[in-house]
Design a protein around this motif. Structure first.
Motif, PDB file in Angstrom:
ATOM      1  N   SER A   1     100.555  42.962 -18.508  1.00 11.73           N
ATOM      2  CA  SER A   1     100.418  43.593 -19.824  1.00 11.73           C
ATOM      3  C   SER A   1      99.476  44.795 -19.779  1.00 11.73           C
ATOM      4  O   SER A   1      99.670  45.774 -20.496  1.00 11.73           O
ATOM      5  CB  SER A   1      99.933  42.574 -20.864  1.00 11.73           C
ATOM      6  OG  SER A   1      98.625  42.133 -20.582  1.00 11.73           O
TER       7      SER A   1
ATOM      8  N   MET B   1     100.952  47.906 -28.744  1.00  8.00           N
ATOM      9  CA  MET B   1     102.191  47.258 -29.183  1.00  8.00           C
ATOM     10  C   MET B   1     103.049  46.841 -27.990  1.00  8.00           C
ATOM     11  O   MET B   1     103.594  45.728 -27.942  1.00  8.00           O
ATOM     12  CB  MET B   1     102.985  48.216 -30.080  1.00  8.00           C
ATOM     13  CG  MET B   1     102.419  48.384 -31.472  1.00  8.00           C
ATOM     14  SD  MET B   1     102.543  46.867 -32.466  1.00  8.00           S
ATOM     15  CE  MET B   1     104.322  46.709 -32.607  1.00  8.00           C
TER      16      MET B   1
ATOM     17  N   PHE C   1     104.099  42.900 -26.905  1.00  5.45           N
ATOM     18  CA  PHE C   1     105.470  42.416 -26.682  1.00  5.45           C
ATOM     19  C   PHE C   1     105.587  41.706 -25.328  1.00  5.45           C
ATOM     20  O   PHE C   1     106.253  40.666 -25.211  1.00  5.45           O
ATOM     21  CB  PHE C   1     106.459  43.579 -26.746  1.00  5.45           C
ATOM     22  CG  PHE C   1     106.730  44.064 -28.149  1.00  5.45           C
ATOM     23  CD1 PHE C   1     106.965  43.167 -29.181  1.00  5.45           C
ATOM     24  CD2 PHE C   1     106.735  45.425 -28.440  1.00  5.45           C
ATOM     25  CE1 PHE C   1     107.207  43.607 -30.480  1.00  5.45           C
ATOM     26  CE2 PHE C   1     106.978  45.873 -29.727  1.00  5.45           C
ATOM     27  CZ  PHE C   1     107.209  44.967 -30.757  1.00  5.45           C
TER      28      PHE C   1
ATOM     29  N   ILE D   1     103.894  38.265 -25.649  1.00  2.00           N
ATOM     30  CA  ILE D   1     104.728  37.338 -26.428  1.00  2.00           C
ATOM     31  C   ILE D   1     105.867  36.815 -25.565  1.00  2.00           C
ATOM     32  O   ILE D   1     106.210  35.625 -25.610  1.00  2.00           O
ATOM     33  CB  ILE D   1     105.268  38.038 -27.697  1.00  2.00           C
ATOM     34  CG1 ILE D   1     104.115  38.294 -28.684  1.00  2.00           C
ATOM     35  CG2 ILE D   1     106.356  37.192 -28.372  1.00  2.00           C
ATOM     36  CD1 ILE D   1     104.496  39.157 -29.876  1.00  2.00           C
ATOM     37  N   TRP D   2     106.445  37.679 -24.744  1.00  2.00           N
ATOM     38  CA  TRP D   2     107.508  37.243 -23.819  1.00  2.00           C
ATOM     39  C   TRP D   2     106.974  36.185 -22.847  1.00  2.00           C
ATOM     40  O   TRP D   2     107.629  35.163 -22.600  1.00  2.00           O
ATOM     41  CB  TRP D   2     108.043  38.450 -23.050  1.00  2.00           C
ATOM     42  CG  TRP D   2     109.099  38.100 -22.051  1.00  2.00           C
ATOM     43  CD1 TRP D   2     110.425  37.879 -22.292  1.00  2.00           C
ATOM     44  CD2 TRP D   2     108.918  37.902 -20.644  1.00  2.00           C
ATOM     45  NE1 TRP D   2     111.082  37.557 -21.127  1.00  2.00           N
ATOM     46  CE2 TRP D   2     110.187  37.570 -20.103  1.00  2.00           C
ATOM     47  CE3 TRP D   2     107.832  37.971 -19.789  1.00  2.00           C
ATOM     48  CZ2 TRP D   2     110.371  37.313 -18.746  1.00  2.00           C
ATOM     49  CZ3 TRP D   2     108.010  37.717 -18.440  1.00  2.00           C
ATOM     50  CH2 TRP D   2     109.264  37.388 -17.932  1.00  2.00           C
TER      51      TRP D   2
END
Length: 541
Positions: free
Chosen positions: A165, A208, A212, A215-216
């Motif tokens: 990330s 952002m 994402f 969250i994945w």
């Protein structure tokens, strides 16, 4: 423990270093697009208060969550860990929105702090700085939640999500920044202020993208995390107020550690102008502040990547050892961390100092004497940044975080007291010296606390530090000789010739340093089996 520590650190280090390298190399096109250290100072005016606000908005909660998730997992109380994560998520949403509103609304007041003084000595107006601060404030809505999810994974000693990330966040941020600035300036023919505002707003876009990715990972790992809940002992029932009390008490020191560097830079923003005006250099203050806090800092922070990764890996691991009362494991982790950190960070920082002129030419296509001098003196301070970060993490792990705040306050007080006098004496280099003095004081306090409360024996670290310094002296002598020889036929002021000089010198230094480390068997003791395999391939004993 050593293998787990090194593996987790390697994953985070890789992600952090890739992120930092991207964060350094983007300055080459960014500098070309916006043109020079003046606009970069405007960019930094937005980012310094943002870094402080982001640390306050997260309030150290992500690292505190990592710490306590590791603690409750070690006790096999997985339900408590999940409850801690859920309640912290609500807290991060609230503090993120609150932080955004405060920074956006009160941006003019933060501008006044940074820009106080004579307007004629300033390249950009207060209104310009206010616009930039407001542009970057939107990231506060996203970053706290994103950081919390990273902390949850780190508490489970899963470093991959954080590393991936981080890289995605940086890639997306840089692409948006460069494309946005280029389009505004060279296609729409907009103002430099609009371009810098777009560049700082890129923090929100990158956040952002990172969210994402996390969250994945969450949905991908959720079946495994749910299976842990089935193994839960269920012997502890911790209330939400108790959880919040634990988090807040643990999180506050993390806040101070997280904003330490930004606070030092804020001191520079508040005092460099006054110090330089006092010696008749007021017209240069924004440009030279950009050289220090943007151009040089971007480069100096690269060697600190290892310390950042070690800190994130170390806190949950030391917390686990502390919770299980496994002192030998704790001492081994601290011992290995400090020695590996010094073994890698010292040559990187000193090598950057030696090659300051060609390095600056590579990234900024200039050999400005002041810029080169700033980097030359600032690069060794990276060793102090690294040691501060790691020793603060160790104090967190042994539940002596109160001393983290004291050590930082002492360092900041020295920085604040000495900055203007030293700037009057040495120009912008005085700010570098004041930073070094402040961090040194904080580190010495940390070393004393670790000795007293963890009974950590420094003998091995001291012996190996001396050996590392000897190796570095030899490495620098060889690299310096190679550098001088190359400058007879190549120009360190030319970007492509400077790149060739740095590549050859870095390779020569790395070969000498690696040989000394392998031949002395120091590398074997620090890195274990992996290095022994390398030595076998090289037919070294």
């Amino acid at each position: 423990m050593s293998s787990k520590l090194l593996r987790g650190t390697f994953i985070l280090t890789l992600g952090t270093i890739i992120s930092k390298i991207l964060g350094v190399f983007y300055v080459i096109p960014f500098d070309a697009i916006i043109g020079g250290s003046g606009p970069e100072a405007l960019y930094q005016f937005g980012y310094v208060p943002y870094n402080i606000f982001i640390s306050i908005s997260t309030a150290g909660v992500p690292l505190a969550v990592a710490k306590y998730v590791a603690k409750y997992n070690a006790l096999e109380e997985y339900a408590v860990s999940r409850k801690l994560f859920r309640s912290s998520m609500y807290l991060m949403i609230v503090t993120g929105i609150a932080g955004f509103l405060v920074m956006y609304v009160f941006a003019p007041y933060f501008t006044d702090l940074a820009m106080a003084g004579k307007q004629e000595a300033q390249v950009f107006s207060k209104a310009d700085v206010t616009v930039v601060i407001r542009a970057v404030s939107f990231a506060l809505i996203i970053i706290p939640v994103m950081s919390l999810i990273r902390g949850f994974f780190q508490g489970h000693q899963s470093m991959g999500p954080s590393a991936v990330s981080q890289v995605v966040e940086q890639v997306v941020r840089i692409l948006f920044m460069l494309i946005g600035a280029y389009v505004i300036l060279h296609i729409l023919h907009g103002s430099i202020v609009s371009a810098i505002s777009a560049a700082t707003f890129a923090a929100f876009v990158g956040g952002m993208a990172s969210l994402f990715v996390l969250i994945w990972y969450w949905f991908k790992r959720k079946p495994h995390l749910d299976r842990l809940l089935e193994q839960d002992k269920g012997t502890m029932h911790v209330s939400i107020p108790t959880l919040y009390k634990e988090i807040i008490l643990s999180a506050l020191p993390f806040v101070f550690v997280g904003i330490a560097n930004s606070l030092y830079q804020m001191v520079d923003q508040l005092t460099v102008k006054r110090g330089m005006e006092a010696v008749g250099l007021g017209k240069m203050w924004q440009t030279q502040l950009g050289m220090l806090n943007f151009q040089s800092h971007k480069l100096v922070i690269i060697p600190v990547s290892l310390a950042t990764a070690f800190s994130m890996t170390l806190v949950p691991m030391i917390t686990e050892a502390f919770a299980k009362r496994e002192r030998d494991m704790l001492v081994r982790s601290v011992d290995q961390t400090l020695q590996v950190l010094l073994f890698i960070t010292v040559p990187a920082a000193l090598g950057m100092s030696l090659l300051a002129k060609p390095i600056f030419a590579i990234f900024y296509n200039t050999d400005n004497a002041v810029s080169v001098s700033v980097l030359m003196h600032y690069a060794p301070v990276a060793i102090l940044f690294s040691l501060y970060s790691v020793t603060a993490a160790i104090m967190q792990g042994i539940n002596e975080q109160r001393w983290t705040i004291l050590s930082l306050l002492v360092g900041l007080l020295l920085k604040l007291s000495l900055n203007i006098p030293l700037i009057k004496m040495f120009g912008i280099l005085g700010a570098v010296y004041a930073t070094a003095i402040g961090y040194t004081a904080s580190i010495l306090i940390s070393f004393i606390v670790i000795k007293l409360f963890a009974a950590y024996p420094y003998r091995a670290v001291i012996r190996r530090t001396i050996l590392i310094l000897i190796f570095n002296a030899v490495m620098l002598a060889v690299t310096g000789a190679v550098y001088k020889g190359l400058t007879l036929v190549l120009s360190p002021s030319s970007r492509w010739q400077a790149l060739l000089i740095v590549t050859i010198c870095a390779a020569a230094g790395a070969v000498v340093y690696a040989y000394l480390g392998l031949k002395s068997k120091l590398a074997d003791k620090l890195f274990g089996v992996r290095i022994q395999r390398v030595k076998a391939r090289l037919h070294m004993r």
